[in-house]
Design an enzyme around this catalytic site. Structure first.
Site, short mmCIF file in Angstrom:
data_model
loop_
_atom_site.label_atom_id
_atom_site.label_comp_id
_atom_site.label_asym_id
_atom_site.label_seq_id
_atom_site.Cartn_x
_atom_site.Cartn_y
_atom_site.Cartn_z
N THR A 40 47.43 41.94 37.04
CA THR A 40 46.56 40.69 37.30
C THR A 40 45.11 41.17 37.49
O THR A 40 44.66 41.94 38.08
CB THR A 40 47.18 40.21 38.64
OG1 THR A 40 48.45 40.12 38.38
CG2 THR A 40 46.54 38.83 39.06
N SER A 116 52.49 46.12 37.04
CA SER A 116 52.26 45.12 38.03
C SER A 116 52.67 43.74 37.46
O SER A 116 53.82 43.50 37.27
CB SER A 116 50.99 45.04 38.82
OG SER A 116 50.86 44.17 39.98
N GLN A 117 51.96 42.74 37.43
CA GLN A 117 52.23 41.44 36.80
C GLN A 117 52.67 41.71 35.22
O GLN A 117 53.83 41.01 34.79
CB GLN A 117 51.18 40.41 36.72
CG GLN A 117 51.51 39.18 36.07
CD GLN A 117 50.62 37.84 36.05
OE1 GLN A 117 50.80 37.17 35.40
NE2 GLN A 117 49.28 38.21 36.57
N ASP A 201 53.04 50.05 49.11
CA ASP A 201 52.54 49.22 47.96
C ASP A 201 52.53 47.73 48.39
O ASP A 201 53.86 47.40 48.89
CB ASP A 201 53.39 49.40 46.92
CG ASP A 201 52.82 48.54 45.24
OD1 ASP A 201 52.24 47.22 45.70
OD2 ASP A 201 52.60 49.19 44.42
N HIS A 213 49.31 51.09 44.93
CA HIS A 213 49.57 50.14 43.84
C HIS A 213 49.30 50.60 42.55
O HIS A 213 49.59 50.65 41.42
CB HIS A 213 49.50 48.63 44.11
CG HIS A 213 49.66 47.89 43.14
ND1 HIS A 213 51.33 47.50 42.87
CD2 HIS A 213 49.29 46.92 42.22
CE1 HIS A 213 51.27 46.51 41.96
NE2 HIS A 213 50.15 46.26 41.65
#
Ligand SMILES: *[C@@H]1O[C@H](CO)[C@@H](O)[C@H](O)[C@H]1NC(C)=O
Ligand SMILES: *[C@@H]1O[C@H](CO)[C@@H](O)[C@H](O)[C@H]1NC(C)=O
Length: 233
Positions: A40, A116-117, A201, A213
């Site tokens: 993101t 992540s995203q 995280d 993260h």
């Protein structure tokens, strides 16, 4: 042999032949195609997925052997609406780009890597939703051809993390902010996935350290590479 088995055998041949392209491959098609999806609020590119992508490219060098393609999607997330729209666009992009590649290069092996995203959109495209409000359906969204040619799926800091899945790596036990429900399984791909998440995280677990993260490439990159190498035979 199943299509995946014969492809893995082909990968072994490629490897044994000092990474020369197999004769039957079109010059425009790499033996290995990596799709990378970033996290993101990072500019279009590979984001933090670049670490593992570069490790794989160094292991299987040469543009004729390994090509990395960015998933083109917003990676937005300034607010929940942005995030949901970005998720929907991202899942659609994973499906569209892998389908187009597999039509052009039906013999190439695919490796997916999301951060992540970027991990969340790949997870949803392969293992299915729902992931409300952006994905209401359940079940695999990528094509059968893409599914059968995908050798490995590397997810880092995936918000869909939940404890107890067979492909989890790392010491997170708390769920991520978009966690899979109890009883979730991704049977079709569970042997091909590695999903990295540590307890501190804040996004794939309930920790307090954003550096954790962002650190999976350094912490687990070599392990992820070893998984990919083994998956390629
Ligand atoms: C491989 O492809 C990249 C991206 O298109 C390009 O920048 C690079 O120069 C190429 N390397 C070789 C050795 O052809
Ligand atoms: C989880 O693993 C990290 C990295 O190895 C370590 O620093 C941390 O102490 C571990 N946390 C727990 C709760 O075990």
């Amino acid at each position: 042999m199943t299509p995946l088995r014969s492809l893995l055998a082909l990968a072994a041949v490629v490897h044994a032949a000092a990474l020369q392209l197999p004769r039957q491959s079109s010059a425009a098609c790499p033996a290995i195609q990596i799709f990378g999806a970033r996290e993101t609020l990072t500019p279009q590119g590979f984001g933090s997925a670049i670490t593992v992508i570069q490790l794989i490219q160094a292991q299987f060098p040469g543009n004729a052997t390994t090509v990395a393609e960015e998933i083109i999607y917003p990676a937005a997330g300034a607010d929940p609406d942005d995030y949901a729209q970005s998720m929907a666009a991202g899942v659609a992009a994973v499906v569209r780009q892998t389908t187009a590649f597999s039509a052009r290069c039906p013999d190439s092996i695919i490796v997916m890597h999301g951060y992540s995203q970027g991990a969340q959109i790949i997870d949803n495209a392969f293992c299915g939703g729902p992931d409300l409000p952006s994905i209401t359906s359940s079940g695999r969204l990528v094509t059968a051809a893409v599914a059968s040619h995908t050798a490995a799926i590397i997810l880092m800091g995936n918000p869909r993390h939940v404890d107890g899945l067979p492909f989890n790596v790392g010491n997170a036990t708390e769920p991520g902010f978009a966690a899979r429900p109890a009883g979730f399984a991704c049977a079709e791909f569970e042997d091909r996935i590695q999903a990295y998440c540590d307890a501190r995280d804040p996004f794939c677990a309930k920790g307090d350290d954003a550096d954790v993260h962002q650190g999976y490439g350094t912490q687990f990159g070599r392990e992820a590479l070893a998984f990919v190498v083994a998956a390629l035979g």
